[in-house]
Design an enzyme around this catalytic site. Sequence first.
Site, PDB file in Angstrom:
ATOM      1  N   HIS A  16      10.952  -3.385  -2.345  1.00 31.55           N
ATOM      2  CA  HIS A  16       9.758  -3.319  -3.181  1.00 31.55           C
ATOM      3  C   HIS A  16       9.559  -1.907  -3.732  1.00 31.55           C
ATOM      4  O   HIS A  16       9.264  -0.968  -2.978  1.00 31.55           O
ATOM      5  CB  HIS A  16       8.559  -3.734  -2.338  1.00 31.55           C
ATOM      6  CG  HIS A  16       7.274  -3.785  -3.075  1.00 31.55           C
ATOM      7  ND1 HIS A  16       6.206  -2.976  -2.760  1.00 31.55           N
ATOM      8  CD2 HIS A  16       6.862  -4.563  -4.104  1.00 31.55           C
ATOM      9  CE1 HIS A  16       5.193  -3.254  -3.547  1.00 31.55           C
ATOM     10  NE2 HIS A  16       5.559  -4.211  -4.383  1.00 31.55           N
ATOM     11  N   HIS A  58       4.038   1.185 -11.547  1.00 32.34           N
ATOM     12  CA  HIS A  58       3.115   0.115 -11.195  1.00 32.34           C
ATOM     13  C   HIS A  58       1.753   0.292 -11.863  1.00 32.34           C
ATOM     14  O   HIS A  58       1.219  -0.624 -12.473  1.00 32.34           O
ATOM     15  CB  HIS A  58       2.929   0.060  -9.676  1.00 32.34           C
ATOM     16  CG  HIS A  58       1.915  -0.943  -9.237  1.00 32.34           C
ATOM     17  ND1 HIS A  58       0.559  -0.653  -9.140  1.00 32.34           N
ATOM     18  CD2 HIS A  58       2.048  -2.244  -8.874  1.00 32.34           C
ATOM     19  CE1 HIS A  58      -0.090  -1.729  -8.745  1.00 32.34           C
ATOM     20  NE2 HIS A  58       0.782  -2.706  -8.577  1.00 32.34           N
ATOM     21  N   GLU A 127       8.913  -7.043 -12.637  1.00 31.08           N
ATOM     22  CA  GLU A 127       7.567  -7.550 -12.884  1.00 31.08           C
ATOM     23  C   GLU A 127       6.959  -6.901 -14.115  1.00 31.08           C
ATOM     24  O   GLU A 127       6.895  -5.672 -14.211  1.00 31.08           O
ATOM     25  CB  GLU A 127       6.654  -7.299 -11.681  1.00 31.08           C
ATOM     26  CG  GLU A 127       5.242  -7.831 -11.917  1.00 31.08           C
ATOM     27  CD  GLU A 127       4.260  -7.478 -10.827  1.00 31.08           C
ATOM     28  OE1 GLU A 127       3.034  -7.586 -11.083  1.00 31.08           O
ATOM     29  OE2 GLU A 127       4.697  -7.089  -9.727  1.00 31.08           O
TER      30      GLU A 127
END
Length: 272
Positions: A16, A58, A127
Amino acid sequence: MLPESSEPWTPLVFAHRGSSRRHAEHTLDAYLLAIEEGADGLECDVRLTRDGHLVCLHDSRIDRTSDGRGRVSTQTLAELDRHDFASWRTDLSGEGLITGRRGGVLTLDQLLGVATDAGRPMRLLIETKHPVRYGGAVESALVQLLRRYGLDRPDPERPLRVTVMSFSANAVKRVHQLAPRLPIVMLIDVWSVPSRIGWLPPGSTIGGPGVQLLRAAPELVERLHRRGCPVYVWTVNEPDEVDLVAKLRVDGIISDRPAYVIDRLRDMGHRS
């Protein structure tokens, strides 16, 4: 009570944002360490810069993960690259933070190169973040870049395989329209009627619940499996979380601690 199975089970382990307990997230060092630790795949978030580059970040702002300030979407790649994204973290994990080399922002183009050069089969979960200033332009830029690498569809001849993820059903739909053969994860972080019955929106092929959701609704894994959907779970870091997803026999485990998860699975007899 969930049924026990005697069938062999070996889930994929994804790093991750790289091996992000040991290095600052989304840095070259974090991803290189994850590859060294034996992760089956890497995970990243992507955002668009003002001049149209996909960068691995992110947050919508760079304040937390760099020595700079401001929104990603209002800065060019060159402007972002002036900041240090590697040495901002202090060791709060007790696992021995490795201070990385000072480095600018990591682009998705660079990460694709790292994953391609891993020297073994590798998977990459990407993502797309929403809502964002540029809307669907993120998915368009992503598919264009993947197409340039020949990664916009599964190819058994290539050691690198890409899967796209999003919490946005609209983003899932866009990716499916642009690259119909690309695997897509619908990320799930809220308890809803669709997720309760194991339904995923059109275009998505994999369910992506958070581990806390599975604590509340472990039956979701079986329901998704019945519909033919693999299940990738985030973010699995602690012993009881590994034990839970092992009991549920999920297909992919996304963790900040890929080496730890691999070792625990090995101790449980699920890795060679």
